[in-house]
Enzyme design. Structure first.
Site, PDB file in Angstrom:
ATOM      1  N   CYS A 189      -1.506 -14.180  -4.144  1.00 34.39           N
ATOM      2  CA  CYS A 189      -1.230 -14.728  -2.819  1.00 34.39           C
ATOM      3  C   CYS A 189      -1.470 -16.309  -2.714  1.00 34.39           C
ATOM      4  CB  CYS A 189      -2.343 -13.968  -1.974  1.00 34.39           C
ATOM      5  SG  CYS A 189      -3.988 -14.647  -2.494  1.00 34.39           S
ATOM      6  N   ARG A 200       1.010  -1.210  -0.054  1.00 32.39           N
ATOM      7  CA  ARG A 200       0.107   0.022   0.126  1.00 32.39           C
ATOM      8  C   ARG A 200       0.844   1.262   0.162  1.00 32.39           C
ATOM      9  NH1 ARG A 200      -3.351  -3.372   2.986  1.00 32.39           N
ATOM     10  NH2 ARG A 200      -2.418  -3.084   5.097  1.00 32.39           N
ATOM     11  N   PHE A 215     -10.384  -5.894  -7.023  1.00 29.66           N
ATOM     12  CA  PHE A 215     -10.553  -6.678  -5.805  1.00 29.66           C
ATOM     13  C   PHE A 215     -10.118  -5.924  -4.604  1.00 29.66           C
ATOM     14  CE2 PHE A 215      -8.790  -9.116  -9.445  1.00 29.66           C
ATOM     15  CZ  PHE A 215      -9.828 -10.116  -9.619  1.00 29.66           C
ATOM     16  N   ASP A 235     -15.400  -4.622  -6.617  1.00 32.49           N
ATOM     17  CA  ASP A 235     -15.183  -5.844  -5.864  1.00 32.49           C
ATOM     18  C   ASP A 235     -16.454  -6.565  -5.959  1.00 32.49           C
ATOM     19  OD1 ASP A 235     -13.304  -6.955  -3.414  1.00 32.49           O
ATOM     20  OD2 ASP A 235     -15.342  -7.562  -3.311  1.00 32.49           O
ATOM     21  N   ASP A 271      -5.426  -7.275  -6.980  1.00 30.44           N
ATOM     22  CA  ASP A 271      -5.052  -8.154  -5.966  1.00 30.44           C
ATOM     23  C   ASP A 271      -6.284  -9.264  -5.984  1.00 30.44           C
ATOM     24  OD1 ASP A 271      -3.879  -9.212  -3.785  1.00 30.44           O
ATOM     25  OD2 ASP A 271      -4.915  -7.534  -2.277  1.00 30.44           O
TER      26      ASP A 271
HETATM   27  N1  SAH Z   1      -6.950  -5.967  -2.164  1.00 33.86           N
HETATM   28  C1  SAH Z   1      -7.366  -6.178  -0.828  1.00 33.86           C
HETATM   29  C2  SAH Z   1      -7.713  -7.518  -0.577  1.00 33.86           C
HETATM   30  C3  SAH Z   1      -8.448  -8.475  -1.912  1.00 33.86           C
HETATM   31  S1  SAH Z   1      -8.946  -9.897  -1.212  1.00 33.86           S
HETATM   32  C4  SAH Z   1      -6.787  -5.230   0.080  1.00 33.86           C
HETATM   33  O1  SAH Z   1      -5.740  -5.055   0.123  1.00 33.86           O
HETATM   34  O2  SAH Z   1      -7.417  -5.342   1.381  1.00 33.86           O
HETATM   35  C5  SAH Z   1     -10.013 -10.540  -2.579  1.00 33.86           C
HETATM   36  C6  SAH Z   1     -10.999  -9.552  -2.826  1.00 33.86           C
HETATM   37  O3  SAH Z   1     -11.567 -10.174  -4.156  1.00 33.86           O
HETATM   38  C7  SAH Z   1     -12.421  -9.929  -1.797  1.00 33.86           C
HETATM   39  O4  SAH Z   1     -12.984  -8.531  -1.372  1.00 33.86           O
HETATM   40  C8  SAH Z   1     -13.529 -10.583  -2.712  1.00 33.86           C
HETATM   41  O5  SAH Z   1     -14.767 -10.150  -2.523  1.00 33.86           O
HETATM   42  C9  SAH Z   1     -13.260 -10.175  -4.142  1.00 33.86           C
HETATM   43  N2  SAH Z   1     -13.479 -11.036  -5.200  1.00 33.86           N
HETATM   44  C10 SAH Z   1     -13.030 -12.438  -5.421  1.00 33.86           C
HETATM   45  N3  SAH Z   1     -13.530 -12.609  -6.763  1.00 33.86           N
HETATM   46  C11 SAH Z   1     -14.007 -11.443  -7.438  1.00 33.86           C
HETATM   47  C12 SAH Z   1     -14.599 -11.192  -8.767  1.00 33.86           C
HETATM   48  N4  SAH Z   1     -14.289 -12.334  -9.763  1.00 33.86           N
HETATM   49  N5  SAH Z   1     -14.667 -10.039  -8.900  1.00 33.86           N
HETATM   50  C13 SAH Z   1     -14.632  -9.016  -7.968  1.00 33.86           C
HETATM   51  N6  SAH Z   1     -14.335  -9.280  -6.742  1.00 33.86           N
HETATM   52  C14 SAH Z   1     -13.857 -10.264  -6.554  1.00 33.86           C
END
Ligand code: SAH
Length: 395
Positions: free
Chosen positions: A339, A211, A227, A249, A299
């Site tokens: 991850c 970040r 995401f 998301d 992410d």
């Molecule tokens: N970047 C975030 C963490 C991401 S975790 C941070 O730094 O806090 C992964 C996220 O992807 C979750 O919130 C989940 O709801 C979302 N997600 C999973 N598959 C998805 C998709 N196909 N489209 C949109 N969001 C998705």
């Protein structure tokens, strides 16, 4: 104490202090250890190798607590490990002004199956193995003595518990019930975390250093945060002077909390948009609409849970990286992550390189990124390194 004897030539990994004993390496069990009971592991010739928790249901049938034959696994042992973990983070916590951080990172802190995160006045724990489960009350008690807090909340509701023959559980382990959301501090940023319903223990503490990449990159930029979860990258981007951030998301709850995180940091709501959508579809929509961005964060959640899924995961990473690269203005930046521990850094880099190639764009790696310093990887446990990222400049 009960003990287990390894098959011939299977002691190599334990001699290298790798903490896992696979069931296929076991020749015999002496005594009748209960699940989670402490056992000694010995070589076929009777040489002492390690002392760990017996887990008959799992493919990993012993997880080593100690490689020191004199060390007894008791309350004092857990106290010592917790103290060591906290002590090793003290400088980081003070320097970055953190009230949210990982205090214990399982195997890499010498405590297989134990995760402990702090958010403000609460601790959130995961006990993911039967060995960790057996010692749970002791660990919680020692924690209370070491780190006074309002309450300890347990999030042992991960599917990995199934492999250990454990049921999933969540609830108060000690002290007070936490509020619906807890605020914590990360340097100049503040975040709300929902420790009951959030992912893992509630927040992606492992992305903290990444970040911070927003400083210097985000100023004046139009940013697409894919995401976005509860908006971690979005908050740091706006704080770093981004012109506009689009958080995408598919979780309504995550986007709601993201909105609250923007407000908590006094950010101008006109500079941020929250889009509830499937990233795979939304990226195609932006491509067809010829939208362009200066910086894109990718992410995604873990795409591979087993080796068999690595191929499919690779196609998923390729797809989103290709689409994102196409959406970048010349000289723009891609901040892309995986991850999945099973996705090797070399393979991930190759996938991103293939994506740039298919997009017909030149790209450079500006920085290789990893999980934050409070998520260390023990040298004897390379599996502990799961989060990798690339900051690429795209021409
Ligand atoms: N970047 C975030 C963490 C991401 S975790 C941070 O730094 O806090 C992964 C996220 O992807 C979750 O919130 C989940 O709801 C979302 N997600 C999973 N598959 C998805 C998709 N196909 N489209 C949109 N969001 C998705």
């Amino acid at each position: 104490m009960a003990f287990v004897i390894l098959k011939p030539k299977r002691e190599k990994s334990l001699l290298r202090r790798h903490p896992w004993v696979f069931s296929g390496a076991l020749a015999k069990t002496r005594g009748t250890p209960e699940p989670g009971e402490t056992v000694d592991v010995v070589s076929p010739r009777g040489g002492w190798l390690g002392r760990g928790a017996y887990s008959p249901r799992s493919q990993i049938c012993v997880r080593i607590w100690t490689f020191d034959e004199r060390e007894v696994v008791d309350a004092q042992f857990f106290r010592n490990r917790l103290e060591r973990a906290l002590h090793s983070r003290r400088e980081l916590i003070d320097r970055l002004h953190l009230t949210g951080y990982r205090m214990v990172n399982a195997e890499s802190d010498g405590l297989p199956g134990v995760i402990i995160d702090r958010y403000g006045d609460y601790l959130v724990c995961q006990f993911l193995t039967v060995g960790a489960e057996v010692w749970k009350d002791t660990i919680v008690e020692q924690l209370g003595a070491l780190m006074p807090c309002e309450g300890v909340y347990e999030r042992s509701d991960s599917p990995v518990r199934d492999k250990e023959g454990l049921t999933r559980r969540a609830g108060v382990a000690a002290g007070k019930e936490p509020p619906d959301v807890i605020a914590f501090q990360e340097g100049p940023h503040r975040f709300w975390v929902d420790v009951r319903n959030g992912h893992k223990t509630g927040f992606y503490l492992d992305q903290r250093e990444n970040r911070m990449q927003m400083n210097g990159l985000a100023e004046g930029a139009e940013i697409l945060n894919c995401f976005s979860y509860t908006g971690g990258f979005g908050v740091s981007a706006l704080k770093a002077g981004a012109r506009h951030v689009t958080n995408v998301d598919m979780s309504t709850a995550a986007l709601d909390l993201s909105q609250r995180n923007m407000a908590l940091n006094d950010l101008d709501q006109n500079r941020v948009e929250h889009v509830e959508a499937d990233v795979f579809k939304k990226l195609r929509y932006y491509r067809d609409a010829a939208r362009r961005f200066d910086l894109i964060v990718l992410d995604p959640p873990k795409f591979a849970d087993s080796r068999a899924q690595v191929g499919r995961a690779s196609r998923g990473y390729k797809d989103i990286n290709l689409l994102a690269i196409k959406l970048l203005r010349a000289g723009g930046h891609l901040l892309t992550f995986s991850c999945s521990g099973l996705m090797e850094p070399e393979l991930f880099q190759k996938i991103v390189a293939d994506a740039a190639l298919d997009a017909g764009r030149d790209a450079q790696i500006v920085r290789r990124l990893n999980q934050a310093a409070d998520h260390p990887t023990a040298l004897n446990f390379p599996e502990g390194h799961y989060l990798k990222g690339l900051l690429c400049r795209v021409w």
